[in-house]
Design an enzyme around this catalytic site. Structure first.
Site, PDB file in Angstrom:
ATOM      1  N   LEU A  22     -10.418  30.108 -39.766  1.00 46.57           N
ATOM      2  CA  LEU A  22     -11.861  29.827 -39.712  1.00 46.57           C
ATOM      3  C   LEU A  22     -12.382  29.942 -38.274  1.00 46.57           C
ATOM      4  O   LEU A  22     -13.583  29.811 -38.036  1.00 46.57           O
ATOM      5  CB  LEU A  22     -12.130  28.410 -40.233  1.00 46.57           C
ATOM      6  N   SER A  23     -11.496  30.158 -37.314  1.00 44.65           N
ATOM      7  CA  SER A  23     -11.911  30.188 -35.905  1.00 44.65           C
ATOM      8  C   SER A  23     -12.979  31.251 -35.608  1.00 44.65           C
ATOM      9  O   SER A  23     -13.926  30.968 -34.872  1.00 44.65           O
ATOM     10  CB  SER A  23     -10.700  30.376 -34.995  1.00 44.65           C
ATOM     11  N   LYS A  72       2.530  29.022 -30.597  1.00 42.65           N
ATOM     12  CA  LYS A  72       1.979  28.007 -29.686  1.00 42.65           C
ATOM     13  C   LYS A  72       2.953  27.569 -28.589  1.00 42.65           C
ATOM     14  O   LYS A  72       2.513  27.213 -27.495  1.00 42.65           O
ATOM     15  CB  LYS A  72       1.526  26.765 -30.473  1.00 42.65           C
ATOM     16  N   ALA A 133       7.015  15.031 -38.407  1.00 48.44           N
ATOM     17  CA  ALA A 133       7.478  15.054 -37.013  1.00 48.44           C
ATOM     18  C   ALA A 133       7.563  16.481 -36.481  1.00 48.44           C
ATOM     19  O   ALA A 133       8.427  16.810 -35.685  1.00 48.44           O
ATOM     20  CB  ALA A 133       8.834  14.357 -36.908  1.00 48.44           C
ATOM     21  N   LYS A 161      14.232  14.354 -36.039  1.00 48.19           N
ATOM     22  CA  LYS A 161      13.022  14.964 -35.460  1.00 48.19           C
ATOM     23  C   LYS A 161      12.027  13.880 -35.045  1.00 48.19           C
ATOM     24  O   LYS A 161      11.346  14.005 -34.028  1.00 48.19           O
ATOM     25  CB  LYS A 161      12.380  15.936 -36.442  1.00 48.19           C
ATOM     26  N   TYR A 228      -7.499  20.241 -44.318  1.00 48.63           N
ATOM     27  CA  TYR A 228      -8.934  20.228 -44.673  1.00 48.63           C
ATOM     28  C   TYR A 228      -9.219  20.979 -45.972  1.00 48.63           C
ATOM     29  O   TYR A 228     -10.362  20.993 -46.442  1.00 48.63           O
ATOM     30  CB  TYR A 228      -9.798  20.786 -43.523  1.00 48.63           C
TER      31      TYR A 228
END
Ligand code: ATR
Length: 288
Positions: A22-23, A72, A133, A161, A228
């Site tokens: 959705l960015s 990331k 985690a 974790k 969401y």
């Protein structure tokens, strides 16, 4: 969006997959409202091609980009400078390119914090429970520790974790921490805020939830699900039925984008534009 012309600046998202992001909708909407001549576009980066993607970004003079799963952490090796918060979380979701230097930030934690604050939550001296985690849980834990909570309990199927996040918190902050498995939940008396960070309950498998025990939900003041879609997960429905105040992950998604936008364009988006764009985003997702 502006009409694309010779002055249009390109921003984007790198990840795999990126098809459902959705960015672009959020950034292009904010750009229109703020009258900034830019376009934001997703880039699907094949496994093993992150190096090429970063070279292309440098070569094309792209001024900023977001990073999503699974890059990331991997992207950090390619950056010239990483802000403290991103360094601690161990993940970068936003890069700003200034004079050819790639500077990494993590706006996920800030996005979640703003979303929670707007719901009226406070963190000082609170007891927090985090379900899961993974990378998201780690960002949530650091955000909470940085806002002076008293206690963080991390609950995970794989306790090792959870213990890794606990150890990180213990090294960096002064607060009480616990790492437990789901079968030890009855050891907890009261929870001010519970964050659900696992993928359980996400569309299309909406009947799933990491916890079904009513006793647990009665202990909660606030229940936050990072998911969401659907707007109300099974986890949130059960928490609400037991009197908790609920919040889904759309605000986090929105405000992490807002923070990235503000970094790239060196602007502060006025409140009325923030509200208007969030209403549009809600309509776009939930009123199809
Ligand atoms: P993210 O980076 O989005 O947080 P992740 O690193 O894959 O994603 O982490 C997902 C989390 O959801 C993990 O804590 C995972 O538990 P394990 O560490 O035991 O794998 C949790 N999770 C995923 N599926 C689960 C399930 N069926 N039941 C309980 N926890 C689950």
């Amino acid at each position: 969006m502006h009409r694309i012309d010779g002055r249009t600046k390109t921003f984007g998202l790198i990840g795999n997959p990126v098809e459902h992001t959705l960015s672009p909708y959020i950034h292009n909407m904010l750009a229109k409202s703020m009258d900034i001549n830019m376009v934001y576009t997703p880039f699907h980066v094949e496994h093993g091609r992150l190096n090429d993607a970063i070279k292309a970004i440098r070569g094309l003079g792209i001024k900023g980009f977001n990073i999503t799963v699974p890059y990331k952490s991997d992207v950090m090796a390619y950056l010239d400078c990483i802000d403290d918060k991103a360094q601690i979380i161990g993940a970068v979701n936003t890069v700003h390119v200034i004079n050819g230097q790639l500077i990494g930030y993590n706006t996920d934690a800030d996005g979640l914090y703003i979303s929670c604050k707007r719901k009226g939550m406070t963190f000082n001296n609170k007891t927090i429970c985090i379900l899961g985690a993974g990378g998201a849980a780690k960002a949530v834990a650091i955000m909470c520790a940085q806002h002076n909570v008293d206690k963080i309990i991390i609950v995970n199927r794989t306790v090792d974790k959870a213990t890794n996040i606990k150890t990180k918190l213990d090294d960096l902050y002064t607060l009480e921490t616990k790492a437990i498995s789901y079968d030890k939940l009855n050891q907890i008396d009261h929870i001010d805020i519970c964050f659900q960070t696992t993928p359980l309950g996400m569309y299309p498998k909406t009947d799933r939830t990491p916890i079904r025990d009513q006793d647990f939900f009665h202990k909660l003041e606030y229940a936050i699900d990072l998911i969401y879609n659907p707007s109300e997960t099974r986890f949130l429905t059960m928490a609400k039925a037991c009197g908790a105040i609920s919040l889904n992950g759309l605000g986090m998604l929105y405000y992490q984008a807002v923070k990235a936008f503000e970094i790239w364009h060196n602007v502060k988006i006025p409140d009325h534009i923030l509200e208007e764009c969030l209403v549009n985003l809600n309509k776009m997702i939930y009123c199809k």
